[in-house]
Write a protein that holds these residues in place. Structure first.
Motif, short mmCIF file in Angstrom:
data_model
loop_
_atom_site.label_atom_id
_atom_site.label_comp_id
_atom_site.label_asym_id
_atom_site.label_seq_id
_atom_site.Cartn_x
_atom_site.Cartn_y
_atom_site.Cartn_z
N VAL A 224 0.86 -1.19 0.00
CA VAL A 224 0.00 0.00 0.00
C VAL A 224 0.90 1.24 0.00
O VAL A 224 1.45 1.62 1.03
CB VAL A 224 -0.94 0.03 1.23
CG1 VAL A 224 -1.86 1.24 1.16
CG2 VAL A 224 -1.77 -1.26 1.31
N GLY A 225 1.06 1.84 -1.16
CA GLY A 225 1.84 3.07 -1.23
C GLY A 225 3.33 2.84 -1.24
O GLY A 225 3.82 1.75 -1.57
N ASN A 226 4.07 3.86 -0.86
CA ASN A 226 5.53 3.84 -0.96
C ASN A 226 6.23 3.73 0.39
O ASN A 226 7.39 4.13 0.52
CB ASN A 226 6.01 5.11 -1.70
CG ASN A 226 5.55 5.12 -3.15
OD1 ASN A 226 5.69 4.13 -3.87
ND2 ASN A 226 4.99 6.24 -3.58
N GLU A 227 5.53 3.24 1.40
CA GLU A 227 6.19 3.02 2.69
C GLU A 227 5.68 1.72 3.31
O GLU A 227 4.58 1.25 3.01
CB GLU A 227 5.94 4.20 3.65
CG GLU A 227 4.48 4.40 4.01
CD GLU A 227 4.30 5.54 5.01
OE1 GLU A 227 3.24 5.57 5.67
OE2 GLU A 227 5.19 6.39 5.13
N LEU A 228 6.50 1.15 4.16
CA LEU A 228 6.16 -0.09 4.84
C LEU A 228 4.94 0.11 5.74
O LEU A 228 4.85 1.11 6.45
CB LEU A 228 7.35 -0.54 5.69
CG LEU A 228 7.15 -1.82 6.52
CD1 LEU A 228 7.32 -3.05 5.63
CD2 LEU A 228 8.14 -1.86 7.68
N THR A 229 4.01 -0.83 5.69
CA THR A 229 2.85 -0.81 6.59
C THR A 229 2.69 -2.19 7.22
O THR A 229 3.41 -3.14 6.87
CB THR A 229 1.54 -0.45 5.85
OG1 THR A 229 1.19 -1.54 4.97
CG2 THR A 229 1.68 0.84 5.04
N VAL A 230 1.74 -2.30 8.12
CA VAL A 230 1.48 -3.59 8.77
C VAL A 230 1.05 -4.64 7.75
O VAL A 230 1.26 -5.84 7.96
CB VAL A 230 0.42 -3.42 9.88
CG1 VAL A 230 -0.93 -3.06 9.30
CG2 VAL A 230 0.33 -4.67 10.75
N ALA A 231 0.50 -4.21 6.62
CA ALA A 231 0.11 -5.16 5.56
C ALA A 231 1.32 -5.92 5.04
O ALA A 231 1.27 -7.14 4.83
CB ALA A 231 -0.59 -4.41 4.43
N ASP A 232 2.42 -5.21 4.82
CA ASP A 232 3.65 -5.86 4.34
C ASP A 232 4.18 -6.86 5.36
O ASP A 232 4.61 -7.96 5.01
CB ASP A 232 4.72 -4.80 4.05
CG ASP A 232 4.29 -3.81 3.00
OD1 ASP A 232 4.25 -4.20 1.81
OD2 ASP A 232 4.01 -2.66 3.35
N ILE A 233 4.15 -6.45 6.62
CA ILE A 233 4.69 -7.31 7.69
C ILE A 233 3.90 -8.61 7.79
O ILE A 233 4.47 -9.71 7.81
CB ILE A 233 4.67 -6.55 9.03
CG1 ILE A 233 5.62 -5.35 8.98
CG2 ILE A 233 5.05 -7.49 10.18
CD1 ILE A 233 5.50 -4.40 10.15
N VAL A 234 2.57 -8.50 7.84
CA VAL A 234 1.73 -9.69 8.00
C VAL A 234 1.80 -10.58 6.75
O VAL A 234 1.88 -11.81 6.85
CB VAL A 234 0.27 -9.28 8.30
CG1 VAL A 234 -0.64 -10.51 8.35
CG2 VAL A 234 0.19 -8.53 9.63
N ALA A 235 1.79 -9.97 5.58
CA ALA A 235 1.84 -10.75 4.33
C ALA A 235 3.18 -11.48 4.19
O ALA A 235 3.22 -12.66 3.81
CB ALA A 235 1.61 -9.84 3.13
N TRP A 236 4.28 -10.80 4.48
CA TRP A 236 5.60 -11.44 4.40
C TRP A 236 5.68 -12.64 5.34
O TRP A 236 6.17 -13.71 4.97
CB TRP A 236 6.69 -10.42 4.72
CG TRP A 236 8.08 -10.98 4.65
CD1 TRP A 236 8.88 -11.08 3.55
CD2 TRP A 236 8.83 -11.54 5.74
NE1 TRP A 236 10.09 -11.66 3.88
CE2 TRP A 236 10.08 -11.95 5.23
CE3 TRP A 236 8.58 -11.73 7.10
CZ2 TRP A 236 11.06 -12.54 6.02
CZ3 TRP A 236 9.55 -12.31 7.91
CH2 TRP A 236 10.78 -12.70 7.36
N CYS A 237 5.20 -12.45 6.56
CA CYS A 237 5.25 -13.54 7.54
C CYS A 237 4.36 -14.71 7.12
O CYS A 237 4.72 -15.88 7.32
CB CYS A 237 4.83 -13.02 8.91
SG CYS A 237 6.02 -11.87 9.63
N ALA A 238 3.21 -14.41 6.55
CA ALA A 238 2.32 -15.47 6.07
C ALA A 238 2.99 -16.29 4.97
O ALA A 238 2.90 -17.53 4.94
CB ALA A 238 1.01 -14.87 5.57
N LEU A 239 3.69 -15.61 4.07
CA LEU A 239 4.40 -16.32 2.99
C LEU A 239 5.48 -17.23 3.56
O LEU A 239 5.68 -18.36 3.08
CB LEU A 239 5.04 -15.31 2.03
CG LEU A 239 4.13 -14.69 0.97
CD1 LEU A 239 4.87 -13.60 0.22
CD2 LEU A 239 3.65 -15.76 -0.01
N GLN A 240 6.18 -16.77 4.58
CA GLN A 240 7.23 -17.58 5.19
C GLN A 240 6.66 -18.83 5.85
O GLN A 240 7.22 -19.92 5.73
CB GLN A 240 7.99 -16.74 6.23
CG GLN A 240 8.72 -15.55 5.67
CD GLN A 240 9.80 -15.93 4.67
OE1 GLN A 240 10.42 -16.98 4.77
NE2 GLN A 240 10.01 -15.07 3.69
#
Length: 273
Positions: A224-240
């Motif tokens: 979402v946009g050009n900065e890190l948000t909680v969406a990136d954190i949760v999605a990355w962890c889910a992929l792992q």
């Protein structure tokens, strides 16, 4: 001119009040342990760690966000199952440590027979202790046999928050970022998608999410946009955790590397080895 005897009396009163606030802080901490039925420390492994060195700007006003309670440490208590550790909470803990003085602890509840050593040391090793009242936030993780992560913040007034996504939203809000309605909705949507489809969904659902992520990351550096948000954190962890990382398309792979270049993510990678 002020009366010297009056000044001395005021100074003494301030010192007494300071001691009372420190005592209240210690009592509040003990009270929360006693009043929280989830915090059963019969079988306990305790690892405390001091705050990380600040790497970015100072954090937001916790009193403004969480309510002012002068002299008492604000405590976050999270129950989680060691069989499915909530990786996003580790990333968020590391980020919070960059902004606040965090008193961290890991406990093992009596409902859990054993916890892997890396999870017992997920917050690192303690190098020095400070008085409890010198910290800004308490962050306690209890490994317990629960179906999903649970969080309590205010024991007296707050019902538990359940689910990794909801807890992640709460923790990320402590950074004080403000978003407009559209951005906030997009972030919430990606968090739900990551938890319910990418992490818990069928292989067909996971494939659809990866395609959506690839399309979104073709337009912006982050979900979402050009900065890190909680969406990136949760999605990355889910992929792992789902093992979908290796099958991710090009834009997603590039985004994952951007995440892993940030220290809080790389520290979580060590837990996955």
């Amino acid at each position: 001119e002020a009366d010297p005897s009056l000044q001395a009396l005021e100074s003494r009163q301030e010192e007494i009040l300071k001691r009372l606030y420190e005592l209240k802080s210690a009592v509040d901490g003990l009270s929360k342990m006693i009043q929280t039925p989830d915090a059963d420390f019969d079988v306990t492994n305790i690892i405390q760690t001091e705050e990380c060195s600040p790497l970015t700007a100072t954090g937001a006003d916790l009193d403004l966000m969480l309510g002012k309670d002068y002299g008492a440490l604000k405590d976050i208590v999270i129950n989680a199952n060691p069989s499915l550790p909530p990786l996003s909470l580790f990333v968020l803990h590391s980020l919070l440590c960059e902004r606040y003085k965090i008193l961290s602890a890991v406990h093992t509840h009596s409902s859990v027979k054993s916890v892997p050593e890396n999870l017992l040391k997920c917050f690192g090793e303690q190098t020095k202790k400070q008085p409890r009242h010198e910290y800004q936030l308490g962050f306690t993780l209890i490994w317990k046999d629960v179906p999903k992560p649970q969080m309590k913040f205010s024991i007296q007034t707050m019902c538990p928050i359940e689910g990794e996504g909801n807890i992640a939203r709460f923790l990320f809000s402590l950074f004080g970022q403000k978003y407009n309605a559209v951005t906030s909705t997009l972030i919430d949507s990606w968090v739900d998608t990551a938890i319910f489809q990418l992490k818990e969904g069928s292989s067909k659902e996971k494939g659809a999410v990866l395609r959506s992520m690839n399309a979104a990351l073709g337009k912006t550096a982050w979900l979402v946009g050009n900065e890190l948000t909680v969406a990136d954190i949760v999605a990355w962890c889910a992929l792992q955790q789902t093992g979908s990382a290796n099958a991710a398309p090009a834009n997603v792979q590039k985004w994952m590397k951007s995440c892993e270049n940030l220290a809080p993510f790389s520290s979580v990678m060590k837990l996955l080895k």
